[in-house]
Write an enzyme that holds these catalytic residues in place. Structure first.
Site, PDB file in Angstrom:
ATOM      1  N   GLU A  47       0.834  -1.212   0.000  1.00  0.00           N
ATOM      2  CA  GLU A  47       0.000   0.000   0.000  1.00  0.00           C
ATOM      3  C   GLU A  47       0.864   1.256   0.000  1.00  0.00           C
ATOM      4  O   GLU A  47       0.479   2.278  -0.581  1.00  0.00           O
ATOM      5  CB  GLU A  47      -0.964  -0.003   1.184  1.00  0.00           C
ATOM      6  CG  GLU A  47      -1.936  -1.196   1.246  1.00  0.00           C
ATOM      7  CD  GLU A  47      -2.721  -1.453  -0.031  1.00  0.00           C
ATOM      8  OE1 GLU A  47      -2.922  -0.503  -0.820  1.00  0.00           O
ATOM      9  OE2 GLU A  47      -3.110  -2.616  -0.266  1.00  0.00           O
ATOM     10  N   HIS A 102       1.520   2.183  -3.508  1.00  0.00           N
ATOM     11  CA  HIS A 102       0.427   2.977  -4.094  1.00  0.00           C
ATOM     12  C   HIS A 102       0.480   4.418  -3.568  1.00  0.00           C
ATOM     13  O   HIS A 102       0.278   5.379  -4.307  1.00  0.00           O
ATOM     14  CB  HIS A 102      -0.936   2.380  -3.703  1.00  0.00           C
ATOM     15  CG  HIS A 102      -1.283   1.118  -4.436  1.00  0.00           C
ATOM     16  ND1 HIS A 102      -1.381   1.065  -5.805  1.00  0.00           N
ATOM     17  CD2 HIS A 102      -1.580  -0.134  -3.993  1.00  0.00           C
ATOM     18  CE1 HIS A 102      -1.720  -0.181  -6.175  1.00  0.00           C
ATOM     19  NE2 HIS A 102      -1.840  -0.923  -5.092  1.00  0.00           N
TER      20      HIS A 102
END
Lengths: 497, 497
Positions: A265, A268
């Site tokens: 994550e 991202h």
């Protein structure tokens, strides 16, 4: 409409759409991190639906296309950002308008129902429950191909919807190369006598939270421009360019689950945090595509987070935080975080076998769209393909053809973008290594040189360029799966041979 | 416009306004509970501003008043809820429209600046910094009285804005009764030889969270239709009727701070949770007024939470959770949670002296609005009044005339509603005690009978009735401060004489 009026109109609309989307993102964040009282679901859903509908109807209003057409008529007078905005909005608008509204409505209520039925079908192991829904989803998807339009294969239209520029031709080449190189590797691993030690034990959640802080710092995810939530299914969400949030789920008896979800994550998030702020004003402030986003998360998770260099810096950290690592060495840890084993469930798959799960889905979707197979054939074909590619056989539908929510949610053409991200990631890594000493940066516990290269060559451009153009500018060539396949082949041969 | 069209138009608008307001409430909740990255403030503020503006402009559009006037023309054909909706919307619309938009805009940018200046003035103890801003705020407020209209005293218009139906006549009577009865009590306490033991020590926050759970259960705040957040300044917020959230702040060295803030906010929350759901569709799903809301929170906090019966059930709970209560008895605890002492800061004031702080502000505001005094007189008059009413003298402006944000935020006429809530609370308590054994309900650790009475007589009506009508229906008489003054006099005479 004049050029100035058109630009002003789109800017004004963007302000509204941006605010409505921010609200929607916060509503989702709130639900995922703090939960929604069950009795509040309906009213809250109506409100969220209104906000989404308002955002959509502002976009789809006829003055939007008037403005777009006005600007298309004077493209040469526009700067690069304005041109890209016109390209993106024009494509999006025409796709939205291509679908008859009553068909779209019927499809939306179909998929809303289908997701409940899918859950029941899984629970009762009864494919026939969901079969008529899948029939309708694939029927609609086939018509979608015609509405969107395509050149060679109808499935191109669906691939392109999730990964701009992706085609069957490109995916076929990629997946057949993968098949050819990876399936022998998987067979080799299955019969390998190397049995890496597994990471087991209890990992207190408070200590895992400390590890998370270190990981965020390491990946250069700027926690002062975001925050970390705890949820059931980890995700990354952008509230504003300077408030990009990541999430994880801690399991006391699994260290790797949260560790690698945080790195993933964070990949991202650094993408979102590094997009040039000025692009927001042109509707270009998102990642270039879903595959491009996955390239960043998977590069961080796998190519960096599962590297030998990272195992070296991770081990002392684990020894400082947890019991049970005193008799480990770097090589053991490197092998433990790279255990590959054919499995039944896509979302639990390791780095090597992940794409094989995608191939199964890609081949089935493509054949369904072209009409070569029928929905009723899915369970049998699923089992055949898993046996062929991975050498495993699902004991039931929940671990087989009914494991993914995608088809009941109406998402056809979505799976390949998960795999495409790996290809971009390997291309970027190859290009980056020419100028950045990646391993030294990892060993120095500071990814600044790596993230700096990614920001300079990928992140900051947002949606300014199409994916293929972006990767070409950064690496000198377009989509090329050979780097990824070579990377996998070398890594897993070294590990298991 | 026909009646049906008018009703449909208002229903459609409500859906939009409801969704936009829900988003705004969640944005505030998110900021208060998880914080906003500083660099995200501006963009986020713009988005929140857009949502608020959109909600306002939908309300203030000319078709709203067309619909209202249509319905006003056929009131007798409407049911009770529709009539109340027309009454509330008509009042609100005409007030909004009464202020020239350019004046309102200028006022909003004035108060946005004034709040920063107010902080500086506090820090540097320099009243002259804020003086010109206060001049403009009170100047605008005086004109607001004319725009809104009034019968007797211009300040009526401002009082009514925060507490529908409140007037100077009513407030004067109330406050002079309070002055007459409470100031001698305060003098008596100041010279009393009774010195209650204070609750001191360390109270682990995890244990305070356990206490919170018990308090929520006790007050019948339904945690399954809400949630609890931790914030800097506690509040209650309604996301939907079935998602009403409360907040608190835990201090390790103060037990009472979080304990009573939880009971207070639970009082607001049970009100919101018990409003009849069907009223939402008529814009009537809020509390009847700010004072009515405070009546619920203050009844729970003070009349129930600081009662002898509650001290009896609290003590064993405290002994189970914390150290240091082994040598306490019920009476000691009852006295400890009711320590009254004249102080300088309103928000830290005890139950007895709280309203005296309000009287100071009420008298100053009223005199400023009628033109009897000038802004430059405020610091001197503030000190005079605190000496007269409370016998204390502020050492600086931060502990004196500059302690409240209200005037720099443009809120004039707001303070009295804090006090009015106490009056309603005492009236309800008096009426309820005729049919409910309140002390037995407290001792049984289950407020169901109390909350049941409040739901039946107050909560469920939302904004269906005006405050005076609501209290009259529940208790048989309108606003009557004598119950409250009698309650205080008896309680604190018993405690300190």
């Amino acid at each position: 409409m004049t050029k100035t009026t058109a630009l002003e109109l789109l800017a004004k609309k963007r302000e509204a759409i941006y605010a409505l989307n921010m609200a929607a993102a916060l509503i989702d964040w709130d639900a995922a991190t703090t939960g929604v009282p069950e009795k509040s679901l309906e009213v809250r859903g109506n409100a969220a639906g209104w906000l989404g509908g308002e955002s959509f109807s502002r976009f789809i209003a006829s003055d939007t296309i008037e403005a777009i057409e006005t600007l298309e008529g004077c493209l040469s007078e526009l700067d690069e950002k304005e041109q890209a905005m016109v390209r993106e909005l024009g494509t999006k608008y025409r796709k939205e308008r291509a679908v008859p509204p009553e068909e779209m409505q019927a499809f939306e209520s179909l998929t809303a129902q289908a997701q409940n039925i899918w859950e029941k079908a899984r629970e009762t192991n009864d494919f026939s429950l969901i079969e008529p829904y899948y029939e309708k989803v694939f029927d609609f998807s086939r018509r979608l191909c015609d509405w969107y339009g395509y050149e060679d294969h109808p499935y191109d239209a669906l691939l392109d919807d999730y990964e701009k520029g992706a085609t069957v031709k490109m995916a076929d080449e990629f997946f057949s190369l993968l098949r050819e190189k990876i399936t022998p590797l998987v067979k080799m691993i299955n019969s390998s006598e190397k049995k890496p030690r597994e990471i087991t034990g209890k990992f207190p959640i408070e200590r895992q939270r400390d590890l998370t802080k270190w990981l965020c710092d390491f990946t250069r995810y700027d926690i002062n421009r975001g925050k970390i939530g705890e949820v059931e299914h980890p995700f990354c969400t952008t509230i504003t360019r300077n408030d990009v949030r990541i999430t994880t789920k801690y399991h006391e008896d699994s260290l790797q689950s949260s560790l690698f979800s945080i790195i993933h994550e964070a990949g991202h998030a650094i993408y979102e945090q590094n997009i040039a702020e000025e692009l927001d004003a042109y509707y270009l402030g998102d990642g270039a595509s879903m595959g491009m986003h996955e390239s960043q998360s998977r590069m961080l998770e796998n190519m960096i987070g599962r590297s030998q260099a990272f195992a070296e810096i991770l081990l002392p950290k684990l020894n400082g935080l947890f019991d049970g690592f005193a008799d480990w060495d770097n090589e053991m840890l490197y092998r433990a975080i790279n255990i590959a084993r054919p499995s039944l469930i896509r979302i639990e798959a390791d780095e090597l076998t992940y794409c094989l799960h995608i191939i199964v889905r890609y081949e089935l979707e493509k054949a369904l769209i072209s009409g070569e197979i029928k929905v009723k054939d899915l369970p049998g074909l699923w089992t055949e393909k898993y046996e062929e590619l991975l050498g495993v056989r699902p004991p039931d539908y929940a671990k087989g053809v009914l494991q993914d929510v995608h088809w009941s949610a109406g998402l056809v053409g979505y799976f390949p973008s998960y795999a495409i991200g790996n290809v971009y990631a390997a291309q970027y890594m190859h290009a980056m290594k020419k100028v950045v000493d990646v391993d030294a940066s990892i060993r120095g516990e500071d990814l600044t040189p790596v993230v700096g290269w990614l920001k300079e060559n990928v992140h900051r451009y947002g949606e300014l360029y199409l994916p293929d153009d972006l990767v070409r500018r950064a690496t000198g060539e377009g989509f090329n799966p050979s780097y990824y396949v070579d990377y996998l082949e070398k890594k897993f041969t070294d590990l298991y041979k």
